[in-house]
Design a protein around this motif. Sequence first.
Motif, short mmCIF file in Angstrom:
data_model
loop_
_atom_site.label_atom_id
_atom_site.label_comp_id
_atom_site.label_asym_id
_atom_site.label_seq_id
_atom_site.Cartn_x
_atom_site.Cartn_y
_atom_site.Cartn_z
N PRO A 252 30.67 7.48 13.35
CA PRO A 252 31.27 6.42 12.55
C PRO A 252 30.91 6.66 11.08
CG PRO A 252 29.47 5.57 13.90
CD PRO A 252 29.66 7.00 14.27
N ALA A 253 31.88 6.47 10.21
CA ALA A 253 31.65 6.74 8.78
C ALA A 253 32.01 5.51 7.96
CB ALA A 253 32.49 7.93 8.34
N ASN A 254 31.27 5.33 6.88
CA ASN A 254 31.55 4.28 5.90
C ASN A 254 31.26 4.90 4.54
OD1 ASN A 254 32.07 1.91 4.58
ND2 ASN A 254 30.16 0.91 5.17
N ALA A 255 32.12 5.84 4.16
CA ALA A 255 31.87 6.66 2.97
C ALA A 255 32.13 5.91 1.68
CB ALA A 255 32.73 7.91 3.03
N SER A 256 31.34 6.28 0.68
CA SER A 256 31.53 5.79 -0.68
C SER A 256 31.04 6.89 -1.62
CB SER A 256 30.77 4.48 -0.92
OG SER A 256 29.38 4.68 -0.77
N GLN B 168 21.33 13.55 -4.88
CA GLN B 168 19.95 13.93 -5.18
C GLN B 168 19.49 15.01 -4.21
OE1 GLN B 168 18.26 12.69 -7.79
NE2 GLN B 168 20.02 11.40 -8.29
N SER B 169 18.69 15.91 -4.70
CA SER B 169 18.07 16.90 -3.82
C SER B 169 17.32 16.14 -2.73
CB SER B 169 17.10 17.76 -4.62
OG SER B 169 16.46 18.68 -3.78
N GLY B 170 17.54 16.53 -1.48
CA GLY B 170 16.90 15.87 -0.36
C GLY B 170 17.77 14.86 0.34
N ASP B 171 18.98 14.59 -0.19
CA ASP B 171 19.89 13.67 0.49
C ASP B 171 20.44 14.31 1.76
OD1 ASP B 171 19.67 11.61 -1.36
OD2 ASP B 171 21.52 12.11 -2.42
N LEU B 172 20.50 13.54 2.80
CA LEU B 172 21.12 13.93 4.08
C LEU B 172 22.32 13.01 4.25
CD1 LEU B 172 20.95 15.56 6.75
CD2 LEU B 172 19.49 13.74 7.63
N MET B 173 23.52 13.60 4.27
CA MET B 173 24.75 12.80 4.25
C MET B 173 25.74 13.29 5.30
SD MET B 173 24.77 10.87 1.28
CE MET B 173 24.46 10.92 -0.45
N LEU B 174 26.72 12.44 5.54
CA LEU B 174 27.86 12.79 6.38
C LEU B 174 29.08 12.87 5.47
CD1 LEU B 174 28.86 13.16 9.36
CD2 LEU B 174 29.53 10.74 9.25
N TYR B 175 29.77 14.00 5.51
CA TYR B 175 31.02 14.16 4.77
C TYR B 175 32.16 14.04 5.77
CZ TYR B 175 34.78 16.12 2.02
OH TYR B 175 35.97 16.31 1.38
N GLY B 176 33.14 13.22 5.47
CA GLY B 176 34.19 12.96 6.45
C GLY B 176 33.57 12.21 7.62
N SER B 177 33.94 12.63 8.83
CA SER B 177 33.36 11.96 10.00
C SER B 177 32.54 12.88 10.88
CB SER B 177 34.48 11.31 10.83
OG SER B 177 35.40 12.29 11.24
N ASN B 178 32.44 14.18 10.49
CA ASN B 178 31.67 15.07 11.36
C ASN B 178 30.91 16.18 10.64
OD1 ASN B 178 33.91 16.67 10.69
ND2 ASN B 178 33.88 17.71 12.67
N THR B 179 30.87 16.19 9.32
CA THR B 179 30.17 17.26 8.62
C THR B 179 28.82 16.75 8.11
OG1 THR B 179 32.25 18.27 7.97
CG2 THR B 179 30.28 18.97 6.77
N LEU B 180 27.76 17.28 8.71
CA LEU B 180 26.39 16.95 8.34
C LEU B 180 25.99 17.83 7.16
CD1 LEU B 180 23.72 15.48 9.10
CD2 LEU B 180 23.23 17.43 10.60
N VAL B 181 25.45 17.21 6.10
CA VAL B 181 25.13 17.95 4.88
C VAL B 181 23.70 17.64 4.45
CG1 VAL B 181 25.82 18.45 2.51
CG2 VAL B 181 27.54 17.68 4.15
N VAL B 182 22.94 18.71 4.11
CA VAL B 182 21.63 18.58 3.49
C VAL B 182 21.76 19.15 2.08
CG1 VAL B 182 19.21 19.29 3.53
CG2 VAL B 182 20.41 18.88 5.69
N PHE B 183 21.48 18.32 1.10
CA PHE B 183 21.58 18.76 -0.30
C PHE B 183 20.22 19.22 -0.80
CE2 PHE B 183 25.15 15.90 0.28
CZ PHE B 183 26.18 16.63 -0.29
N TYR B 184 20.21 20.36 -1.50
CA TYR B 184 18.96 20.86 -2.04
C TYR B 184 18.99 21.03 -3.55
CZ TYR B 184 21.21 25.49 -1.61
OH TYR B 184 22.06 26.58 -1.70
N ARG B 185 20.02 20.55 -4.20
CA ARG B 185 20.09 20.47 -5.66
C ARG B 185 20.77 19.15 -6.01
NH1 ARG B 185 18.21 25.24 -6.61
NH2 ARG B 185 19.19 27.21 -6.35
N SER B 186 20.35 18.55 -7.12
CA SER B 186 20.97 17.30 -7.60
C SER B 186 22.16 17.64 -8.48
CB SER B 186 19.96 16.48 -8.40
OG SER B 186 18.86 16.13 -7.58
N PHE B 187 23.22 16.83 -8.40
CA PHE B 187 24.42 17.04 -9.21
C PHE B 187 25.30 15.80 -9.15
CE2 PHE B 187 25.36 18.42 -4.95
CZ PHE B 187 26.66 18.00 -4.72
N SER B 188 26.23 15.70 -10.09
CA SER B 188 27.22 14.61 -10.07
C SER B 188 28.34 15.00 -9.13
CB SER B 188 27.79 14.39 -11.47
OG SER B 188 26.78 13.94 -12.33
#
Length: 128
Positions: free
Chosen positions: A65-69, A75-95
């Motif tokens: 289930p997704a509720n994207a915004s 931020q580096s260290g964010d763990l997010m869901l892109y769309g409804s099935n793509t798991l993402v770990v970010f290791y650099r901060s950016f806009s």
Amino acid sequence: MTGNPNNVLNKDSMKLKIIIGTIAFTATLYNNPTVTAFKTRLPMTVNMRDLNANEKYFDMPDNLPANASNPGTIQSGDLMLYGSNTLVVFYRSFSTSYNYTPIGRIDDMAGLTSALGSGNVTVTFALQ
């Protein structure tokens, strides 16, 4: 990411252990339906691919289930869901102009970038 009550770090919940090679990281999970569904799939070991030298991602076989915004800034260290099935770990901060559903945040990013490296990497996610 804390304006929405579904995007509040859940200090009382179980922590997520993220193992990259021989290095373990701990993440604090958000309190939302995405996390509830994500936890039912754990533990899982996946091969994450690099994208844009700032994130690792894995396309899960089924949707969460997704509720994207738009967070505005990743931020580096964010763990997010892109769309409804793509798991993402970010290791650099950016806009960003993209929308994500928050899953969690790595508590201590020391060594995260070097652990993830520049190519594909095997990552294990498990409840702690």
